[in-house]
Scaffold this motif. Structure first.
Motif, PDB file in Angstrom:
ATOM      1  N   TYR A   1       0.552  -1.291   0.122  1.00 31.59           N
ATOM      2  CA  TYR A   1       0.115   0.072  -0.004  1.00 31.59           C
ATOM      3  C   TYR A   1       0.717   1.173  -0.135  1.00 31.59           C
TER       4      TYR A   1
ATOM      5  N   HIS B   1      -1.083  -5.257  -7.758  1.00 28.39           N
ATOM      6  CA  HIS B   1      -2.694  -5.424  -7.611  1.00 28.39           C
ATOM      7  C   HIS B   1      -3.468  -3.897  -7.351  1.00 28.39           C
ATOM      8  N   PHE B   2      -2.732  -3.414  -6.125  1.00 31.16           N
ATOM      9  CA  PHE B   2      -3.117  -2.070  -5.650  1.00 31.16           C
ATOM     10  C   PHE B   2      -3.095  -1.101  -6.569  1.00 31.16           C
TER      11      PHE B   2
ATOM     12  N   ILE C   1      -6.297  -0.639  -8.573  1.00 29.24           N
ATOM     13  CA  ILE C   1      -7.336   0.062  -8.079  1.00 29.24           C
ATOM     14  C   ILE C   1      -7.583   1.368  -8.355  1.00 29.24           C
TER      15      ILE C   1
ATOM     16  N   ILE D   1     -10.965   6.200  -5.444  1.00 32.19           N
ATOM     17  CA  ILE D   1     -11.467   5.592  -4.331  1.00 32.19           C
ATOM     18  C   ILE D   1     -10.882   6.306  -2.898  1.00 32.19           C
ATOM     19  N   ARG D   2      -9.517   6.152  -3.077  1.00 30.53           N
ATOM     20  CA  ARG D   2      -8.666   6.653  -2.099  1.00 30.53           C
ATOM     21  C   ARG D   2      -9.003   8.139  -1.615  1.00 30.53           C
TER      22      ARG D   2
ATOM     23  N   TYR E   1      -9.275  -1.211   0.116  1.00 30.68           N
ATOM     24  CA  TYR E   1      -8.318  -1.887  -0.534  1.00 30.68           C
ATOM     25  C   TYR E   1      -8.229  -3.549  -0.343  1.00 30.68           C
TER      26      TYR E   1
ATOM     27  N   LEU F   1     -11.320  -5.495  -1.886  1.00 29.88           N
ATOM     28  CA  LEU F   1     -10.978  -5.494  -3.186  1.00 29.88           C
ATOM     29  C   LEU F   1     -10.021  -6.391  -3.628  1.00 29.88           C
ATOM     30  N   SER F   2      -9.141  -6.853  -2.647  1.00 27.86           N
ATOM     31  CA  SER F   2      -8.091  -7.553  -3.063  1.00 27.86           C
ATOM     32  C   SER F   2      -8.021  -9.024  -2.444  1.00 27.86           C
TER      33      SER F   2
END
Length: 279
Positions: A99, A164-165, A168, A172-173, A191, A194-195
């Motif tokens: 992240y 993957h992050f 996204i 959204i963040r 996160y 969704l993961s």
């Protein structure tokens, strides 16, 4: 024309079946060999016949010896303790790091991430001996902590989750930040849900690396009470004797656990993807 296509399809099917059989035979040989007495599995190799694969005498003595005098059950429990803690802590650490590397802006981020990538590209065997010396000096030899620590910092899991992050949407963040949410809250509530498939794959990466580890447990935990499954399996062979039946039985038990876990994770990932698609 239709007949020609049908014949081609049949040929490809037969070819695929033949290739699949080549991969299945060694696993089947190991599975059935675990139920042969002693070294009968090797004695039956020549001449090649049905008896090579199918035992003429069945026995559970190999499993009894592995779980009894050879204390293989305790080694399996040690391995399970190591991998369960490694997966739980490792996935948490990897998710936090991924992240930070994917959405949090800070000076030198790309340089630090580059070092993480280089770190997992370096073979662990090349640093195992000096790392073991550091752990010995810190008093971590013959401890579960010593067995677990190297596995929780998986650069490959961090890299996988970061990629993957990055997929996204950043909006959204940004919307969550506007609403007053903190970074940890965004990670936990947005996160991570969704993961789920990516987290399952990261857990599998850490699990397999720890479950099959041999050199590191050999260096850091020579105490028989802390030996893990691969070390216990190696003791079915010595300079003077060998027992392929016991070796196959131990290999079967070591292989079944990750196979079951991989199956469960695969079903869990499919279910998570289906639920995400419904939403």
């Amino acid at each position: 024309m239709l007949r020609s296509r049908s014949q081609v399809r049949i040929l490809w099917t037969l070819l695929a079946a033949a290739v699949g059989l080549v991969f299945i035979l060694p696993a089947a040989w190991m599975f059935l060999g675990a139920f042969r007495p002693g070294n009968a599995v090797i004695d039956a190799v020549t001449p090649l016949s049905w008896n090579t694969f199918w035992p003429d005498v069945w026995t559970l003595d190999n499993f009894v010896q592995m779980l009894g005098p050879l204390d293989f059950g305790r080694a399996l429990i040690n391995s399970l303790i190591v991998v369960v803690v490694s997966v739980i802590v490792g996935v948490a650490v990897s998710a936090l790091a991924a992240y930070g590397f994917s959405v949090v802006e800070f000076r030198g981020r790309e340089i630090v991430f580059g070092l993480v990538v280089v770190g997992f590209l370096i073979p662990f065997e090349s640093i195992a001996v000096p790392l073991a010396q550091i752990f010995n000096d810190a008093g971590l030899n013959n401890t579960y902590i010593g067995l677990i620590l190297p596995g929780i910092g998986s650069g490959l899991a961090i890299f996988y989750l970061r990629q993957h992050f990055l997929g996204i949407p950043a909006s959204i963040r940004e919307a969550a930040l506007i609403d007053g949410a903190g970074e940890f809250s965004i990670l936990r509530r947005m996160y991570l849900p969704l993961s789920t498939p990516a987290l399952a794959n990261a857990a599998l990466i850490i699990f397999l690396s720890q479950w099959m580890a041999y050199l590191w447990p050999l260096l850091i935990a020579p105490d028989p009470a802390l030996q893990v499954a691969p070390i216990a399996l190696s003791k079915t062979f010595t300079l003077q004797t060998s027992n392929f039946g016991q070796n196959f039985a131990g290999a079967l038990m070591i292989s079944l656990i990750p196979a079951i876990i991989m199956f469960v994770l695969q079903m869990f990932s499919k279910q998570s993807i289906a639920e995400a698609a419904d939403k």
